[in-house]
Design an enzyme around this catalytic site. Structure first.
Site, mmCIF file in Angstrom:
data_model
loop_
_atom_site.group_PDB
_atom_site.id
_atom_site.type_symbol
_atom_site.label_atom_id
_atom_site.label_comp_id
_atom_site.label_asym_id
_atom_site.label_seq_id
_atom_site.Cartn_x
_atom_site.Cartn_y
_atom_site.Cartn_z
ATOM 1 N N HIS A 21 0.831 -1.196 0.000
ATOM 2 C CA HIS A 21 0.000 0.000 0.000
ATOM 3 C C HIS A 21 0.879 1.266 0.000
ATOM 4 C CE1 HIS A 21 -3.763 2.245 1.011
ATOM 5 N NE2 HIS A 21 -2.899 3.081 1.580
ATOM 6 N N GLU A 22 1.809 1.316 0.921
ATOM 7 C CA GLU A 22 2.658 2.515 1.019
ATOM 8 C C GLU A 22 3.590 2.635 -0.184
ATOM 9 O OE1 GLU A 22 1.758 4.658 3.005
ATOM 10 O OE2 GLU A 22 0.534 3.413 4.345
ATOM 11 N N HIS A 61 1.784 4.419 -2.867
ATOM 12 C CA HIS A 61 1.822 5.871 -2.679
ATOM 13 C C HIS A 61 3.180 6.427 -3.111
ATOM 14 C CE1 HIS A 61 -1.958 6.740 -0.748
ATOM 15 N NE2 HIS A 61 -1.775 5.871 0.224
ATOM 16 N N GLU A 82 -4.812 7.869 -3.138
ATOM 17 C CA GLU A 82 -5.243 6.627 -2.506
ATOM 18 C C GLU A 82 -5.452 5.529 -3.555
ATOM 19 O OE1 GLU A 82 -5.094 6.218 0.571
ATOM 20 O OE2 GLU A 82 -6.232 4.378 0.987
#
Lengths: 530, 530
Positions: B299-300, B303, B329
């Site tokens: 997830h990170e 980003h 997001e």
């Protein structure tokens, strides 16, 4: 922006009400004796400047320890931006005005406050007396000089480096003359690192050292009982276990408080103070050498202890700052040489370290090895306690002669070789491990070298103090820490000179005989000299 | 000072000529089409501001990941100082003058340049239209609100929190009205996170979701083939091995470049961009849960990929910035949900992960477990992909109703319980795991919640794109990375709205049916629904 966004989320999700609370109430209120509003106006400006220095410290620490390699471009911009803002604030004419009016009211201030004004004046003048042109010329030569030095050392090419050295001597003379035309240029430079001293004073001290150390080194070299550290060298020491030991010793011996600092690894160990409550050190651990890592850790922890114990009452003020590079070095060398490298430390810690690594070397070997003299070493930064001062004295003498014109740059390789032979009985095989080995001159640092040995002298004088030497024998580290805090660290720069500080602390001005006796007795016993 | 001293030594000893060279030549020269000197004057001001933001990012990252606990007081001062300087520069009247004159010459600028002017105007107005009083009022309420929320949640005391909420709604209405009196207050707030949208548009989309998801969740709950992840849960997964795996997957799947970033651990994972060449992520690894750590990391890293691929040509410019929180997001959710949580990922990676941990769970169990629905979960941040949107919709509806006055603060606990029951078939046992569970409102973030689900919708629409879905099937991560760079990341904010960006990228404006179909087909197969 993304950082704003995610840190918003982070900052909010993380339980750091503390951060918020501190944000509201944490800003330090100076409680000074005087109600002179001009004085408080000045201290507020200084406090703001110190906050920017703290920011700069975080950026530099991150750059050395954490930053990904390709972040260097952006980091250079960050540092340039902060130093621009810093310069603007440090040279703010408002400071000059406040100083001028406060200087006529010094009698209304207490000792710390008066020193704060005088020291700030000194900083302010050194920053403002330089023209923008000259400051830029220095900055340019500093980065050009560093790059040239790197290249010259790599290619063993002194001719490439010589012009830089010539330019530096001329430029530093010009700058010194602007700062204080009444004094020798070299003395003015020394003042940046060891306030209140002079080349002549240092020369007197170093001459005594030379007279004592040259024969002592020769005697140790001739000794029939050389140190055999083979049992120590044949072992491998897990860096993970070394790190645990480093943390334990930093905290249990030097009193390093991990709630107020960090211990990390870096290629070149250093200590850095972001704030008295955030002081970070790094060490270098290698699995083929147990002692060098321990020495790094204890050395840097000694520096850190100074920063942590600076007087919070004068937070962000010029007077809070350490008195000089030499005294700072004395605080790291005290713990490294008079604690870690002393017999009493090994009496206490040997069993634990033996268990930790299944040490083959005996306690006696550990003590002797950490003090072993390496006669063939040409490199200052790798020198042992006994030969190190001679490396420093050689550089100090050359610096002075360069500045008073009795030698010129082109002779340096020759002079270097001759003196190495005379002082240490060894000759560099080339300039890279001779005159080109140090970073300082390429970047314009003249007058810095003496502080390494002055620091050793201060450390020895402190260790010889009857009260301290008793605690050293008993491994009573806490009493030592408290004494250093009360007599050295918390004094900051209130004494204005290192000479006064050491006199107040030990009852005597700097006296090289303590260092000489320390070396003589230690090396006599280790090398079995008559 | 000590840091200057030691970093001097460090900086010089360390082989970082690069740093020096970059310092000389590294400062980015904008090569824009226009020769309008006013435009370049503006971009230079913006570039300088972005450097300060980068400094702020380093300070925040260090605070969350590295700083010793007692460093928080000084850090609060560092952050306050930087934000003070930032505010001063961001509200510099010079920016206003340059904008005004450039706005009459927009036709002479290219698309990026024109967008840069328009977006800077938007930022500038939002910063300058607030009076100093109002800005301070907001800052004060933000920290007071956060502290009150922490306390209220801890003591399960909504009454304590209610007045804060009331003050926030009033204050945000006042601020929104200053920024744009012609629009609904809530729409003005939304614009901070999802530019160009409105509460009505979002409501239309969310209504469709509700209609589809409520029965789907109910059907999954009734299913006779629930996911049995016991074999997965009974194992212990070394966090050290998990870290290796995290690094491998971040780099080999999401293309995380460790020369341009770091991966560390923190209690609350986040991604932070210091610069396009220095983007840092954190993850949270627990030895009792293999999948949650992997999800955090991927997830990170998603980003981070956005930040690394922002268009360097517009470095430091407003137009370089990501288009909105929802799209940001979508970039993390794309990699987490459509890669890591998809079957193709497990076809490729299962053998390696099995070997690494001696996995007992089968490939099918791994895939099903990472997608498992937790029906009894009341907490948004712990929700699965299927139920998460309903948590968000509930908050979005409440926010809108609070702002248009159809409900009042005191009713919230009751309304919260009723809707949780209606949407998810569960009721909170108290306010702490109900209306008090989120940090956002206490700190004044209204309009943020919808972006979590809008991001999921964008991600699903991108994943459904024929070209992309082919690459997903083939685990051709590089092609996906390049496509995202060219069609999303490098666009920055040039499209001005997320709607235009997604239209340019996928050929269609935001269409919730992609997300709905994605969920329906996935959960039908996992839970064996007819």
């Amino acid at each position: 922006m993304i950082r704003t966004l995610f840190c918003l989320i982070v900052i909010l999700f993380i339980v750091n009400c503390e951060q918020v609370i501190v944000d509201e109430h944490g800003i330090f209120e100076l409680k000074n004796g005087t109600d002179n509003h001009k004085y408080h106006e000045l201290t507020e400006i200084l406090r703001k400047i110190s906050i920017l220095r703290g920011i700069n410290a975080v950026l530099e620490w991150d750059q050395q320890v954490m930053m990904p390699t390709k972040g260097s471009g952006a980091r250079a911009e960050h540092l340039a931006e902060i130093s621009g803002i810093l310069h603007e604030r440090e040279t703010d004419p408002k400071i000059g005005e406040l100083l001028t009016s406060l200087e006529s009211e010094l009698h209304t201030l207490d000792a710390y406050e008066a020193a704060n004004v005088k020291l700030t004046r000194k900083d302010y003048d050194r920053k403002t007396k330089l023209s923008k042109d000259l400051a830029e010329k220095r900055a340019k030569l500093s980065s050009e000089g560093f790059n040239t030095w790197v290249e010259a050392r790599k290619t063993n090419n002194f001719e490439m480096f010589a012009p830089i050295l010539t330019q530096w001597v001329a430029l530093q003379k010009e700058i010194a003359n602007l700062i204080d035309p009444s004094r020798d240029a070299y003395d003015v430079l020394l003042d940046d690192y060891e306030p209140g001293t002079s080349g002549q004073e240092i020369d007197n001290i170093f001459s005594q050292l030379k007279t004592e150390l040259i024969p002592l080194v020769a005697a140790v070299r001739r000794s029939n009982s050389q140190v055999d550290d083979s049992t120590l060298l044949e072992q491998v020491y897990s860096t993970k276990t070394q790190e645990e030991l480093s943390r334990k010793i930093a905290s249990e011996v030097v009193g390093f408080d991990f709630s107020k600092g960090r211990l990390d690894s870096s290629a070149h160990p250093f200590s850095l103070g972001v704030d008295t409550d955030d002081v970070r050190i790094t060490t270098r651990l290698r699995n083929n050498s147990l002692l060098s890592g321990l020495r790094c850790t204890v050395h840097e922890a000694g520096h850190a202890l100074y920063e942590v114990n600076l007087n919070k009452k004068y937070k962000g003020q010029t007077v809070q700052r350490y008195i000089g590079v030499a005294i700072h070095e004395s605080q790291s060398l005290f713990w490294e040489r008079h604690i870690l490298m002393g017999t009493h430390f090994w009496d206490k810690w040997y069993p634990h370290i033996k268990d930790l690594f299944g040490l083959k070397a005996s306690k006696e070997i550990m003590f002797k090895s950490v003090n072993k003299v390496n006669f063939d070493n040409l490199i200052r930064v790798e020198a042992d306690e006994l030969t190190y001062p001679l490396h420093v004295i050689l550089r100090f003498e050359i610096e002075r002669e360069l500045f008073n014109g009795t030698i010129n740059v082109n002779e340096l390789p020759k002079i270097w070789g001759e003196r190495m032979e005379k002082y240490l009985g060894i000759k560099p095989s080339n300039d890279s491990n001779g005159v080109l080995q140090d970073v300082h001159w390429g970047s314009g640092y003249f007058g810095y070298f003496p502080t390494y040995t002055l620091g050793a002298l201060y450390a020895a004088q402190i260790a010889a103090h009857p009260t301290i030497s008793g605690w050293v024998r008993e491994n009573d580290y806490n009493s030592i820490i408290n004494w250093l805090r009360d007599n050295v660290h918390s004094k900051g720069s209130v004494t204005m000179t290192s000479e006064q500080l050491i006199k107040d602390a030990t009852g005597e001005k700097l006296n090289p005989s303590y260092f000489i006796n320390h070396l003589r007795s230690k090396y006599k016993s280790i090398y079995d000299l008559e």
